[in-house]
Design an enzyme around this catalytic site. Sequence first.
Site, PDB file in Angstrom:
ATOM      1  N   ARG A   1      13.808   1.530   1.552  1.00  0.00           N
ATOM      2  CA  ARG A   1      12.391   1.767   1.809  1.00  0.00           C
ATOM      3  C   ARG A   1      11.578   0.775   0.987  1.00  0.00           C
ATOM      4  O   ARG A   1      11.806   0.626  -0.212  1.00  0.00           O
ATOM      5  CB  ARG A   1      12.014   3.201   1.407  1.00  0.00           C
ATOM      6  CG  ARG A   1      10.507   3.489   1.306  1.00  0.00           C
ATOM      7  CD  ARG A   1       9.858   3.577   2.646  1.00  0.00           C
ATOM      8  NE  ARG A   1       8.427   3.906   2.539  1.00  0.00           N
ATOM      9  CZ  ARG A   1       7.554   3.758   3.526  1.00  0.00           C
ATOM     10  NH1 ARG A   1       7.936   3.296   4.703  1.00  0.00           N
ATOM     11  NH2 ARG A   1       6.288   4.068   3.355  1.00  0.00           N
TER      12      ARG A   1
ATOM     13  N   GLU B   1       2.440   0.813  -2.973  1.00  0.00           N
ATOM     14  CA  GLU B   1       1.758   1.637  -3.964  1.00  0.00           C
ATOM     15  C   GLU B   1       0.560   2.359  -3.345  1.00  0.00           C
ATOM     16  O   GLU B   1      -0.248   1.756  -2.637  1.00  0.00           O
ATOM     17  CB  GLU B   1       1.281   0.732  -5.096  1.00  0.00           C
ATOM     18  CG  GLU B   1       0.451   1.407  -6.154  1.00  0.00           C
ATOM     19  CD  GLU B   1      -0.062   0.414  -7.186  1.00  0.00           C
ATOM     20  OE1 GLU B   1      -0.359   0.857  -8.312  1.00  0.00           O
ATOM     21  OE2 GLU B   1      -0.161  -0.787  -6.875  1.00  0.00           O
TER      22      GLU B   1
ATOM     23  N   CYS C   1      -3.688  10.113   3.995  1.00  0.00           N
ATOM     24  CA  CYS C   1      -2.571   9.309   4.491  1.00  0.00           C
ATOM     25  C   CYS C   1      -1.294  10.145   4.380  1.00  0.00           C
ATOM     26  O   CYS C   1      -1.334  11.286   3.934  1.00  0.00           O
ATOM     27  CB  CYS C   1      -2.437   8.019   3.677  1.00  0.00           C
ATOM     28  SG  CYS C   1      -2.062   8.312   1.924  1.00  0.00           S
TER      29      CYS C   1
ATOM     30  N   GLU D   1      -1.861  -1.487  -3.086  1.00  0.00           N
ATOM     31  CA  GLU D   1      -2.823  -0.388  -2.929  1.00  0.00           C
ATOM     32  C   GLU D   1      -3.824  -0.716  -1.825  1.00  0.00           C
ATOM     33  O   GLU D   1      -4.389  -1.813  -1.772  1.00  0.00           O
ATOM     34  CB  GLU D   1      -3.570  -0.168  -4.249  1.00  0.00           C
ATOM     35  CG  GLU D   1      -4.439   1.059  -4.279  1.00  0.00           C
ATOM     36  CD  GLU D   1      -3.664   2.349  -4.489  1.00  0.00           C
ATOM     37  OE1 GLU D   1      -3.816   3.250  -3.642  1.00  0.00           O
ATOM     38  OE2 GLU D   1      -2.929   2.453  -5.475  1.00  0.00           O
ATOM     39  N   GLY D   2      -4.027   0.237  -0.918  1.00  0.00           N
ATOM     40  CA  GLY D   2      -5.001   0.035   0.151  1.00  0.00           C
ATOM     41  C   GLY D   2      -4.667  -1.122   1.070  1.00  0.00           C
ATOM     42  O   GLY D   2      -5.545  -1.849   1.517  1.00  0.00           O
TER      43      GLY D   2
ATOM     44  N   THR E   1      -9.991   2.818   9.832  1.00  0.00           N
ATOM     45  CA  THR E   1      -9.497   2.093   8.661  1.00  0.00           C
ATOM     46  C   THR E   1      -9.560   0.581   8.844  1.00  0.00           C
ATOM     47  O   THR E   1      -9.793  -0.168   7.886  1.00  0.00           O
ATOM     48  CB  THR E   1      -8.064   2.543   8.310  1.00  0.00           C
ATOM     49  OG1 THR E   1      -7.624   1.873   7.133  1.00  0.00           O
ATOM     50  CG2 THR E   1      -7.082   2.246   9.433  1.00  0.00           C
TER      51      THR E   1
ATOM     52  N   ASP F   1      -4.870  -6.207   6.622  1.00  0.00           N
ATOM     53  CA  ASP F   1      -3.660  -5.951   5.840  1.00  0.00           C
ATOM     54  C   ASP F   1      -3.348  -7.201   5.032  1.00  0.00           C
ATOM     55  O   ASP F   1      -2.989  -8.241   5.588  1.00  0.00           O
ATOM     56  CB  ASP F   1      -2.492  -5.606   6.763  1.00  0.00           C
ATOM     57  CG  ASP F   1      -1.286  -5.036   6.021  1.00  0.00           C
ATOM     58  OD1 ASP F   1      -1.152  -5.317   4.814  1.00  0.00           O
ATOM     59  OD2 ASP F   1      -0.476  -4.328   6.644  1.00  0.00           O
TER      60      ASP F   1
ATOM     61  N   ARG G   1      -1.058  -7.357   2.505  1.00  0.00           N
ATOM     62  CA  ARG G   1       0.203  -7.213   1.774  1.00  0.00           C
ATOM     63  C   ARG G   1       1.161  -8.379   2.036  1.00  0.00           C
ATOM     64  O   ARG G   1       1.199  -8.927   3.122  1.00  0.00           O
ATOM     65  CB  ARG G   1       0.882  -5.890   2.154  1.00  0.00           C
ATOM     66  CG  ARG G   1       0.162  -4.670   1.627  1.00  0.00           C
ATOM     67  CD  ARG G   1       0.775  -3.388   2.150  1.00  0.00           C
ATOM     68  NE  ARG G   1       0.576  -3.223   3.583  1.00  0.00           N
ATOM     69  CZ  ARG G   1       0.983  -2.154   4.277  1.00  0.00           C
ATOM     70  NH1 ARG G   1       1.630  -1.180   3.656  1.00  0.00           N
ATOM     71  NH2 ARG G   1       0.754  -2.082   5.570  1.00  0.00           N
TER      72      ARG G   1
ATOM     73  N   SER H   1      11.029   2.626   7.944  1.00  0.00           N
ATOM     74  CA  SER H   1       9.642   2.213   8.153  1.00  0.00           C
ATOM     75  C   SER H   1       9.241   2.441   9.596  1.00  0.00           C
ATOM     76  O   SER H   1      10.073   2.404  10.499  1.00  0.00           O
ATOM     77  CB  SER H   1       9.476   0.725   7.808  1.00  0.00           C
ATOM     78  OG  SER H   1       8.149   0.307   8.018  1.00  0.00           O
TER      79      SER H   1
END
EC number: 3.5.4.25
Length: 219
Positions: A63, A67, A79, A107-108, A129, A141, A143, A164
């Site tokens: 996984r 965070e 969430c 985060e976020g 969102t 996004d 990330r 996922s």
Amino acid sequence: MTEKIGVLGTETAQRTGVERVVNAPLPTVYGKFQAIGYMDHDRGDEQVALVYGDIGTENVLTRLHSECLTGDAFGSQHCECGDQLASALRAVVTEGRGIVVYLRGHEGRGIGLLGKLQAMALQAEGLDTVEANVALGFPVDARDYKVAADILRDLGVDSVRLMSNNPRKREALVDNGIRVAEEVPLLIEPCENNITYLRTKRERMDHRLPHLDAVAHWS
């Protein structure tokens, strides 16, 4: 497993951008993990991989968990993150081997805690969102999963069974040289407080969430 998670040399750290700093036993309510702490020199974040059992190199149940202070620590129903983290930890213990990489700086979806709270405030006013992030001038996004691939590579992992619902995570691992042998759904029962958020993830970010069809009656 002990041999695989020994101390990294500086040469490996320079090559990957991630340096293994510490390996400590971590007993949890789910089982006894090894907490492998890393420094991500590319981004300056401290990272951790929770390793359970003799993981081997192929088809490792894994996984990549972004965070989420509000979900993971505070039990937010905005969430499903906290429930997904708990489910993933239980799953690797049941499997007898596996890894949960906990990704700091995510985060976020990469916009930070305050940015996430600002986005949540806009969502309370009616934006979804995606719209909230854009309205604040953030990417939808932000990330980056390179550090996750570097950590898995350091742990000797060649291929994973990835827990996922987000196809972007699979693509990111493959792009960074980690083979994804299987995608394992990690579906959490929705609630009235997160159904709109989850539908947005499915409809606008291509998350695979077929279980939402069962709650079509919620507006």
